[in-house]
Design an enzyme around this catalytic site. Sequence first.
Site: not given
Length: 548
Positions: A209-210
Amino acid sequence: MHLVRWLICLIQLWIQLGAAGSVTLLDPLLIEIPNGKLRGRDNGHYYSYEAIPYAEPPTGELRFEVPKPYKQQWTNTFDATQPPVLCMQWNQFINGTNKLLGVEDCLTVSVYRPKNSSRNNFPVVANLHGGAFMFGGPSQYGHENIMREGSVILVTIGYRLGPLGFVSTGDADLSGNFGLKDQRLALLWIKQNIASFGGEPENILVVGHSAGGASVHLQMLREDFSKVAKAAISFSGNSLDPWVIQQGLRGRAFELGRIVGCGQASDSVTLKKCLKSKPAIEIVSAVRSFLVFSYVPFTPFGPAIESPDAPEAFITHHPIDIIKRGKFSQVPWAVTYTTEDGGYNAALLLEKQASSGRELIVDLNDRWFDWAPYLLFYRDSMTTIKDMDDYSRKLRQEYLGDRRFSVESYWDVQRMFTDLLFKNSVTVSVDLHRKYGKSPVYAFVYDNPSEVGVGQILSGRNDVYFGTVHGDDVFLIFNVSFVPANRRPDEEIISRNFIKMLEYFALSTDDTMAYGDCVFQNNVGSKHMQLLSITRDGCENKQLNFFI
């Protein structure tokens, strides 16, 4: 006679389990890998084996070097019941002026295996945590949700962050990308050892994520990624986001040296030698000097394009060029965003300042030309100050028109952050992969606001509607401390669907991907962007035009 038959059956079952790995029938907590035996913990509905070293400590002469595989042989059983430590970092989400956390010796993996009487072996999800390449860690992405479903083995990875993981002078002497090289070594460890925990090495899905999502994409851009994983998912982050591959890293490396007392260094060799002699605490604490205000820019140190002659160079061309040449691993890939991803880092503009009581967003009226290049990551990509100012002026006019920056115009500021920092790159990356790749490329957008999320945390307020911000989807997969434990009924359904989606993708024999009743549509060979929309009401396949 019955006893003999029972013993024969027991032995046969033991042999079958042994063939699948080293999880024994009598003691599933005791695992044997090439380094020796390790003992995990029984947590009721799952087993955990935490903080297992995969690399030699990156300290002393191994600081700022390619990670070395962990070779120590254990004479006693290794204690794998201790929680993983954080890699040393300057953490944005720590209140107060001292945001230092973690230790330098942190290169470990943690394995979580569900108890499930219906199966002996499991597909594997390897998670690369987010945190802007600057902070975060495996312990901050909880495993309870995934273990509750009992369908996959989860492996979390610690890797070097901030200047310790990504300082770079752009040449072979201090090449950077040490954190990415840590990830790569950890993925190799998983491939080689996960069968001992009951995992299926042929069914490994890598997610992130990210910055973790961008890391997944960067790992996938290596042609040998298919040797360690079957498929990949990048949640709200990919290698084309403007905060991932940045210019100006060499200047920041020497500025770091000046801050910690290596100002006499005029070349990379001298700088590296001096930085190795400095306490890690000083190097990481120097991050504060690169922040213009609050935690802006959120990635002062990140991935670099390395010199081709760098030791075990990770990436030597820009991701766009790599994709256009088709020189990347052909595995199925999904890339995602949320409708208001830009709540990170836009929401911090709504925090009220202690001195004046007004929001930071009001200060943008006087500081837009100073702050915008740092907020939106084009400070080092413009040739002249005039170019930078012209672009800043264009952005303000496009998103706000003649209105002033204020709490009332915040939604359009957040929309700007969403487009420039997260959403636009999804369209570009999908378009490039469909043109130059062969393996399936999937995409989804998530639109279902959480009661409490990154927007509320950064702004310190709950009187503003932020929409579906950065992390609202992933935090239903990996539980985090600031998200309420009592989720809404619709979020419970979505959480289970997401985790089932991971299992389905890891096990898929035809490279397909599904969420709930919806089957993702492949973008390769499509004239339109195939995007799955996921909301509280369900899911729907949509077609969009390929333009920004």
